[in-house]
Write a protein that holds these residues in place. Structure first.
Motif, mmCIF file in Angstrom:
data_model
loop_
_atom_site.group_PDB
_atom_site.id
_atom_site.type_symbol
_atom_site.label_atom_id
_atom_site.label_comp_id
_atom_site.label_asym_id
_atom_site.label_seq_id
_atom_site.Cartn_x
_atom_site.Cartn_y
_atom_site.Cartn_z
ATOM 1 N N UNK A 78 0.828 -1.159 0.026
ATOM 2 C CA UNK A 78 -0.086 0.123 -0.026
ATOM 3 C C UNK A 78 0.859 1.297 0.168
ATOM 4 N N UNK A 79 1.873 1.188 0.722
ATOM 5 C CA UNK A 79 2.700 2.387 0.782
ATOM 6 C C UNK A 79 3.523 2.545 -0.630
ATOM 7 N N UNK A 80 3.692 1.418 -1.326
ATOM 8 C CA UNK A 80 4.424 1.779 -2.423
ATOM 9 C C UNK A 80 3.594 1.972 -3.882
ATOM 10 N N UNK A 81 2.378 1.294 -3.582
ATOM 11 C CA UNK A 81 1.374 1.372 -5.073
ATOM 12 C C UNK A 81 0.034 2.256 -4.647
ATOM 13 N N UNK A 82 -0.060 2.623 -3.450
ATOM 14 C CA UNK A 82 -1.495 3.227 -3.088
ATOM 15 C C UNK A 82 -2.482 2.229 -2.556
ATOM 16 N N UNK A 83 -3.526 2.810 -2.173
ATOM 17 C CA UNK A 83 -4.594 2.083 -1.591
ATOM 18 C C UNK A 83 -5.136 1.011 -2.195
ATOM 19 N N UNK A 84 -5.179 0.933 -3.581
ATOM 20 C CA UNK A 84 -5.886 -0.178 -4.285
ATOM 21 C C UNK A 84 -4.623 -1.054 -4.765
ATOM 22 N N UNK A 85 -4.303 -2.070 -4.150
ATOM 23 C CA UNK A 85 -3.510 -3.028 -4.484
ATOM 24 C C UNK A 85 -3.971 -4.522 -5.044
ATOM 25 N N UNK A 86 -3.320 -5.043 -5.713
ATOM 26 C CA UNK A 86 -3.602 -6.545 -6.380
ATOM 27 C C UNK A 86 -3.079 -7.433 -5.347
ATOM 28 N N UNK A 87 -3.584 -8.642 -5.587
ATOM 29 C CA UNK A 87 -3.088 -9.976 -4.851
ATOM 30 C C UNK A 87 -1.684 -10.125 -5.177
ATOM 31 N N UNK A 88 -1.280 -9.688 -6.433
ATOM 32 C CA UNK A 88 0.119 -10.185 -6.957
ATOM 33 C C UNK A 88 1.105 -9.012 -6.153
ATOM 34 N N UNK A 89 0.652 -7.844 -6.243
ATOM 35 C CA UNK A 89 1.436 -6.607 -5.429
ATOM 36 C C UNK A 89 1.650 -6.721 -3.978
ATOM 37 N N UNK A 90 0.501 -7.667 -3.213
ATOM 38 C CA UNK A 90 0.742 -7.909 -1.880
ATOM 39 C C UNK A 90 1.755 -9.047 -1.929
ATOM 40 N N UNK A 91 1.425 -10.292 -2.663
ATOM 41 C CA UNK A 91 2.348 -11.304 -2.687
ATOM 42 C C UNK A 91 3.822 -11.281 -2.989
ATOM 43 N N UNK A 92 3.985 -10.130 -3.834
ATOM 44 C CA UNK A 92 5.386 -9.714 -4.392
ATOM 45 C C UNK A 92 6.203 -9.074 -3.142
ATOM 46 N N UNK A 93 5.653 -8.543 -2.061
ATOM 47 C CA UNK A 93 6.042 -8.239 -0.723
ATOM 48 C C UNK A 93 6.388 -9.322 0.270
ATOM 49 N N UNK A 94 5.970 -10.270 0.009
ATOM 50 C CA UNK A 94 6.128 -11.713 0.987
ATOM 51 C C UNK A 94 7.706 -11.566 1.637
ATOM 52 N N UNK A 95 8.468 -11.668 0.525
ATOM 53 C CA UNK A 95 9.830 -11.828 0.992
ATOM 54 C C UNK A 95 10.284 -10.774 1.988
ATOM 55 N N UNK A 96 10.054 -9.532 1.576
ATOM 56 C CA UNK A 96 10.310 -8.268 2.494
ATOM 57 C C UNK A 96 9.660 -8.413 3.875
ATOM 58 N N UNK A 97 8.403 -8.794 3.830
ATOM 59 C CA UNK A 97 7.605 -9.090 5.080
ATOM 60 C C UNK A 97 8.302 -10.054 5.912
ATOM 61 N N UNK A 98 8.572 -11.365 5.220
ATOM 62 C CA UNK A 98 9.224 -12.333 6.013
ATOM 63 C C UNK A 98 10.509 -12.008 6.596
ATOM 64 N N UNK A 99 11.367 -11.057 6.037
ATOM 65 C CA UNK A 99 12.523 -10.571 6.517
ATOM 66 C C UNK A 99 12.395 -9.958 7.804
ATOM 67 N N UNK A 100 11.529 -8.812 7.603
ATOM 68 C CA UNK A 100 11.028 -7.853 8.860
ATOM 69 C C UNK A 100 10.559 -8.781 9.805
ATOM 70 N N UNK A 101 9.785 -9.596 9.637
ATOM 71 C CA UNK A 101 9.259 -10.535 10.944
ATOM 72 C C UNK A 101 10.319 -11.330 11.614
ATOM 73 N N UNK A 102 11.126 -12.008 10.774
ATOM 74 C CA UNK A 102 12.402 -12.614 11.429
ATOM 75 C C UNK A 102 13.378 -11.836 12.096
ATOM 76 N N UNK A 103 13.535 -10.414 11.700
ATOM 77 C CA UNK A 103 14.469 -9.463 12.597
ATOM 78 C C UNK A 103 13.570 -9.227 13.847
ATOM 79 N N UNK A 104 12.282 -9.014 13.791
ATOM 80 C CA UNK A 104 11.478 -8.857 15.118
ATOM 81 C C UNK A 104 11.546 -9.954 15.954
#
Length: 253
Positions: free
Chosen positions: A76-102
């Protein structure tokens, strides 16, 4: 019979990871090559018709429920409020890295909760705070409000007046009892402590819950054996109530 359904994650032999959006649509002969789905390509959002014989299932693996929230927030921060499933899943690796660090961050120990009615404390000094109490007494909290609490212990020189203790004296005047306790004839006993009987022998609870003499009045350790100076065969496997009845009174060591 169709192998996939809407929502299934699949891997196409050419297009890579996809999600089934529509289908199946079977031809006259319902073979894998004649069964078609409309699937969305995960990385690009492209949709197209694909044959069943070009797809393999992607096994479902347990995921952190926080993953979706973090990935959606990033997208949402990158693409705006209307995001596709593909845009969300494309951020999974980054989300995984953030959660692992936390998760790797050191979690501070939880602060102990304040004392509440029903909790038990052990007295660490005779006459603490002017109450009629002695070292080793285990008391039950009967009233608690903010940083003060009361047990059934009376004031030292006033009959019938229940006296007050303060939270700030934890560790010096009293301590919280978290171990197992047992009340016998109105007296609370700490089951993790050792007790000296009327003859000077010391008793301790064993792993099976029964009590043995662990040290004689002479100071010698008690053991199971043939040495008459140390053998405790006749002083094993008692309940605490039996120890008190047969060898009491007992005092906490």
């Amino acid at each position: 019979m169709a192998q996939f359904k809407v929502g299934d994650k699949v891997r196409h032999e050419t297009y890579g990871d996809m999600e089934i959006m529509y289908g199946p649509f079977a031809g006259r002969a319902a073979t894998p090559s004649n069964t078609v789905y409309v699937a969305e390509r995960v990385m690009t959002g492209w949709e197209g018709a694909v044959s069943e014989n070009t797809l393999t299932p992607i096994p479902e693996t347990p995921t952190d429920p926080r993953r979706e929230v973090v990935a959606r927030t990033i997208a949402t921060r990158i693409c705006g409020n209307r995001v596709t499933r593909a845009e969300i899943e494309a951020e999974y690796p980054r989300a995984d890295a953030i959660l692992a660090a936390l998760d790797a961050m050191e979690t501070p120990a939880d602060k102990p909760r304040p004392l509440a009615v029903g909790d038990k404390i052990r007295i660490l000094e005779d006459g603490h705070n002017g109450a009629k109490v002695f070292v080793g007494d285990v008391l039950t909290v009967e009233y608690a409000h903010r940083d003060v609490f009361q047990t059934g212990a009376p004031r030292l020189y006033t009959r019938g007046v229940r006296w007050t203790f303060e939270a700030k004296d934890a560790g010096t005047g009293w301590e919280r009892v978290t171990a197992d306790t047992e009340v016998i004839d109105g007296v609370t006993y700490d089951l993790t402590a050792r007790y000296r009987d009327s003859m000077g022998d010391v008793w301790a609870r064993q792993d099976d819950g029964l009590w043995w003499v662990c040290e004689w009045a002479s100071g010698n350790p008690a053991t199971l054996g043939t040495n008459p100076d140390t053998d405790n065969e006749s002083y094993r496997d008692y309940s605490l109530a039996d120890v008190i009845e047969k060898f009491g009174p007992i005092t906490r060591v």
